[in-house]
Design a protein around this motif. Structure first.
Motif, mmCIF file in Angstrom:
data_model
loop_
_atom_site.group_PDB
_atom_site.id
_atom_site.type_symbol
_atom_site.label_atom_id
_atom_site.label_comp_id
_atom_site.label_asym_id
_atom_site.label_seq_id
_atom_site.Cartn_x
_atom_site.Cartn_y
_atom_site.Cartn_z
ATOM 1 N N ALA A 27 64.707 33.852 9.993
ATOM 2 C CA ALA A 27 65.380 32.365 10.165
ATOM 3 C C ALA A 27 65.391 31.873 8.630
ATOM 4 C CB ALA A 27 64.403 31.864 11.036
ATOM 5 N N LEU A 28 65.654 30.239 8.963
ATOM 6 C CA LEU A 28 65.916 29.631 8.077
ATOM 7 C C LEU A 28 66.248 28.125 8.290
ATOM 8 C CD1 LEU A 28 66.115 28.987 4.251
ATOM 9 C CD2 LEU A 28 68.221 28.557 4.634
ATOM 10 N N LEU A 29 64.887 27.812 9.335
ATOM 11 C CA LEU A 29 64.770 26.606 9.751
ATOM 12 C C LEU A 29 64.724 25.202 9.494
ATOM 13 C CD1 LEU A 29 63.612 28.552 12.927
ATOM 14 C CD2 LEU A 29 66.275 27.787 12.636
ATOM 15 N N PHE A 30 64.783 23.699 9.952
ATOM 16 C CA PHE A 30 64.512 22.490 9.789
ATOM 17 C C PHE A 30 64.681 21.669 11.022
ATOM 18 C CE2 PHE A 30 66.973 25.202 6.700
ATOM 19 C CZ PHE A 30 66.252 24.353 5.224
ATOM 20 N N GLU A 31 63.776 21.017 11.295
ATOM 21 C CA GLU A 31 64.315 20.156 11.595
ATOM 22 C C GLU A 31 64.793 18.807 11.662
ATOM 23 O OE1 GLU A 31 60.623 18.618 15.108
ATOM 24 O OE2 GLU A 31 59.905 18.920 12.580
ATOM 25 N N MET A 32 65.937 18.346 12.403
ATOM 26 C CA MET A 32 66.065 17.232 12.544
ATOM 27 C C MET A 32 64.890 15.972 11.807
ATOM 28 S SD MET A 32 69.150 18.388 10.816
ATOM 29 C CE MET A 32 69.769 16.234 10.905
ATOM 30 N N ASN A 33 63.933 15.832 13.139
ATOM 31 C CA ASN A 33 63.491 14.931 13.030
ATOM 32 C C ASN A 33 62.789 14.306 12.167
ATOM 33 O OD1 ASN A 33 63.753 13.052 15.679
ATOM 34 N ND2 ASN A 33 62.107 14.507 16.321
ATOM 35 N N ALA A 34 61.840 15.679 10.742
ATOM 36 C CA ALA A 34 61.833 15.276 9.747
ATOM 37 C C ALA A 34 62.808 14.940 8.885
ATOM 38 C CB ALA A 34 60.454 16.435 9.627
ATOM 39 N N LEU A 35 63.457 16.565 8.884
ATOM 40 C CA LEU A 35 64.768 15.488 7.594
ATOM 41 C C LEU A 35 65.390 14.432 7.393
ATOM 42 C CD1 LEU A 35 66.428 17.147 5.247
ATOM 43 C CD2 LEU A 35 67.800 18.369 7.217
ATOM 44 N N ALA B 57 61.285 32.240 18.285
ATOM 45 C CA ALA B 57 60.365 32.053 19.109
ATOM 46 C C ALA B 57 58.421 32.270 17.789
ATOM 47 C CB ALA B 57 60.057 32.942 20.199
ATOM 48 N N GLY B 58 59.150 33.195 16.868
ATOM 49 C CA GLY B 58 57.968 33.113 15.627
ATOM 50 C C GLY B 58 57.358 31.435 14.612
ATOM 51 N N SER B 59 58.103 31.414 14.622
ATOM 52 C CA SER B 59 58.490 30.219 13.869
ATOM 53 C C SER B 59 58.403 29.263 14.152
ATOM 54 C CB SER B 59 60.391 29.717 13.726
ATOM 55 O OG SER B 59 60.224 28.149 13.032
ATOM 56 N N SER B 60 57.742 28.800 12.786
ATOM 57 C CA SER B 60 56.382 27.618 13.315
ATOM 58 C C SER B 60 56.571 26.113 13.610
ATOM 59 C CB SER B 60 55.505 26.654 11.704
ATOM 60 O OG SER B 60 56.564 26.531 10.983
ATOM 61 N N LEU B 61 58.150 26.516 14.103
ATOM 62 C CA LEU B 61 58.782 24.712 14.428
ATOM 63 C C LEU B 61 58.927 24.756 15.843
ATOM 64 C CD1 LEU B 61 61.520 24.189 11.736
ATOM 65 C CD2 LEU B 61 59.338 23.144 12.061
ATOM 66 N N ALA B 62 58.315 26.288 16.818
ATOM 67 C CA ALA B 62 58.588 26.462 17.707
ATOM 68 C C ALA B 62 58.048 26.006 19.009
ATOM 69 C CB ALA B 62 58.822 28.084 18.214
ATOM 70 N N GLY B 63 56.910 25.559 18.002
ATOM 71 C CA GLY B 63 55.815 24.972 19.277
ATOM 72 C C GLY B 63 55.441 25.317 20.096
ATOM 73 N N ARG B 64 54.018 25.222 21.044
ATOM 74 C CA ARG B 64 53.438 25.901 21.758
ATOM 75 C C ARG B 64 53.872 27.120 22.557
ATOM 76 N NH1 ARG B 64 48.840 21.977 24.263
ATOM 77 N NH2 ARG B 64 48.174 21.994 22.722
ATOM 78 N N GLY B 65 55.314 26.501 23.378
ATOM 79 C CA GLY B 65 55.421 27.331 24.763
ATOM 80 C C GLY B 65 56.745 28.277 24.053
ATOM 81 N N GLY B 66 56.649 28.455 22.361
ATOM 82 C CA GLY B 66 57.819 28.696 21.478
ATOM 83 C C GLY B 66 59.313 28.840 21.651
ATOM 84 N N GLY B 67 59.314 27.429 22.763
ATOM 85 C CA GLY B 67 60.975 26.822 22.888
ATOM 86 C C GLY B 67 61.836 25.802 21.811
ATOM 87 N N GLY B 68 60.936 25.836 20.884
ATOM 88 C CA GLY B 68 60.512 24.194 20.067
ATOM 89 C C GLY B 68 62.492 24.610 19.732
ATOM 90 N N VAL B 69 63.034 25.810 19.305
ATOM 91 C CA VAL B 69 64.265 26.070 18.773
ATOM 92 C C VAL B 69 64.975 26.184 19.689
ATOM 93 C CG1 VAL B 69 64.714 27.677 16.791
ATOM 94 C CG2 VAL B 69 62.401 26.861 16.127
#
Length: 441
Positions: free
Chosen positions: A276-284, A34-46
């Motif tokens: 965390a080391l995270l990658f958004e698959m849409n962007a990748l 939830a602390g990731s920048s990829l988590a989105g507004r609700g914190g559930g993006g990951v």
């Protein structure tokens, strides 16, 4: 140490069961996600934090907290040369290899996985494999000599060195001529590039759980003992210039950015909870296909631009100020004219015969129609990852004519599980052809 591997959109149960992780660890993993920048507004993006399970979404990578590591792999179907009896560990190893290949292309890195055995791909997480590659490349580069640069230095000396700092000399040393205020250059290793490498080594030492990687990182930390230690936020990235004198450090610098500040990832923990080391698959997926297309059309007079165009859908009548800016994923130009717009979608294209829309979202169709209107492209393509449900042929699966025009909108798929002949396959896709996956060089 508990280690779990799941794939996109799969769930990880937690609780008191034998195959479950403790609820306390699930809470910590969800907090880091939830602390990731990829988590989105609700914190559930990951991760979606359900009552009995954590469910992965469209973000892949590694989440690590004290006592537990969760690896999320992309939902890539390994179609080519895959034995029917292949184990889950072998499938995960193949997916890790493909994901690293996609990262290398998207980030313009020359990542050599030749030193990594198939067993290590099965046994280690994505993070540990990337750390191993980085350590091997960095150790090899250091053996050839650390980069150095002349830095301006000032000191008070008994004999003149360099040039005299006249202002300092006639103020501070006006009554003490035995000291000379000198300004001179020193060939130093304490430069920004080496500081970036030291910070990366320190960061990875905190991330890695592999004894072998910890040993490699300790050895490298001794090499950088005399380099100034600065926080990530204080690194002057723009001060690093890659030229012919330090060309061999280009890939290492790119990998350091991957670990420390790459736009795909987030290394946030919050109060020391985890990393965390995270990658958004849409962007990748978009960057991967776009960069391969650039290679595929090189030297042909056709150009490819990513996230280009940036035309506005509307203009305010009073001020003519643009509203609703567009950023098509990929624009193909011939002689400077946009002829083809490609929008990549990291989702499954439906193969159901009773679904003529193939599961394509209506909003995606509206978006492509807007691109056609704004950029004048006669061909529009929605490009999806190929999967077994679509058959053995990666191709253009459907073509439709936009009502009242000659513009063609098509849906197509590309098999990212197989890198063989990828450039030729993309050229054939641009030409409107179809082919069977798994072809050889």
């Amino acid at each position: 140490m508990i280690r779990r591997t799941i794939r996109e959109w799969e769930s990880l149960p937690y609780g008191d069961g034998a195959q479950q992780i403790p609820a306390s660890l699930a809470d910590k993993l969800a907090a880091v996600a939830a602390g990731s920048s990829l988590a989105g507004r609700g914190g559930g993006g990951v991760l979606e934090h359900g009552r009995h399970a954590l469910r992965a979404r469209g973000v892949v990578g590694v989440l690590a907290v004290q006592g537990c590591t969760l690896e999320i792999l992309p939902k890539i179907e390994i179609l080519a040369d895959t034995p029917a009896a292949q184990t889950t560990d072998q499938q995960n190893a193949a997916i890790r290899r493909r994901l690293i290949h996609m990262l290398a292309v998207a980030l313009d890195l020359k990542i050599d996985t030749g030193l990594i055995t198939e067993l290590e791909f099965q046994r280690e997480t994505l993070l540990e494999i990337l750390i191993r590659i980085f350590c091997e490349k960095l150790a090899d580069a250091v053996r050839q000599g650390m980069p150095r640069r002349y830095l301006q230095h000032e000191d008070d000396l008994a004999a003149l060195r360099g040039t005299l700092n006249t202002t300092r000399q006639f103020t501070r040393h006006a009554v003490n001529p035995s000291q000379l205020a000198c300004r001179f250059d020193i060939l130093s290793e304490d430069i920004t590039l080496n500081r970036v490498m030291k910070v990366a080594v320190g960061q990875l030492s905190r991330l890695s759980r592999s004894p072998a990687n910890q040993r490699r990182l300790r050895e490298l930390s001794f090499v950088y003992a005399e380099i100034t230690d600065v926080p990530v936020s204080a690194l002057r990235w723009d001060d690093v210039v890659i030229d012919r004198t330090n060309r061999r450090w280009q890939e290492l610098f790119g990998m350091a950015r991957l670990f420390l500040q790459n736009r795909y990832q987030s290394t946030t923990g919050g109060a020391g909870q985890g990393t965390a080391l995270l990658f958004e698959m849409n962007a990748l997926f978009e960057e991967y296909i776009g960069r391969l297309l650039m290679r595929a059309v090189a030297g042909t007079g056709t150009s490819v631009s990513l996230q280009g165009g940036r035309l506005y859908c509307l203009a305010a009548q009073d001020s003519q100020r643009g509203l609703f800016q567009t950023k098509p994923d990929i624009l193909i130009r011939c002689a400077g004219i946009v002829t083809h717009v490609i929008d990549t979608k990291w989702k499954r294209l439906s193969a159901r015969i009773d679904d003529p829309k193939q599961g394509v979202a209506q909003a995606d169709i509206y978006q492509m129609m807007a691109y056609s209107q704004l950029y004048g492209a006669a061909r529009l393509t929605l490009l999806y990852p190929h999967h077994a449900g679509l058959g053995d042929v990666e191709a253009i699966h459907a073509r439709h004519q936009i009502s009242g025009s000659d513009v063609i909108l098509e849906t197509a798929s590309i098999d990212v599980s197989d890198s063989r002949n990828m450039l030729d396959r993309l050229r054939l896709l641009l030409a409107g052809g179809a082919f069977v996956t798994g072809t050889t060089e």
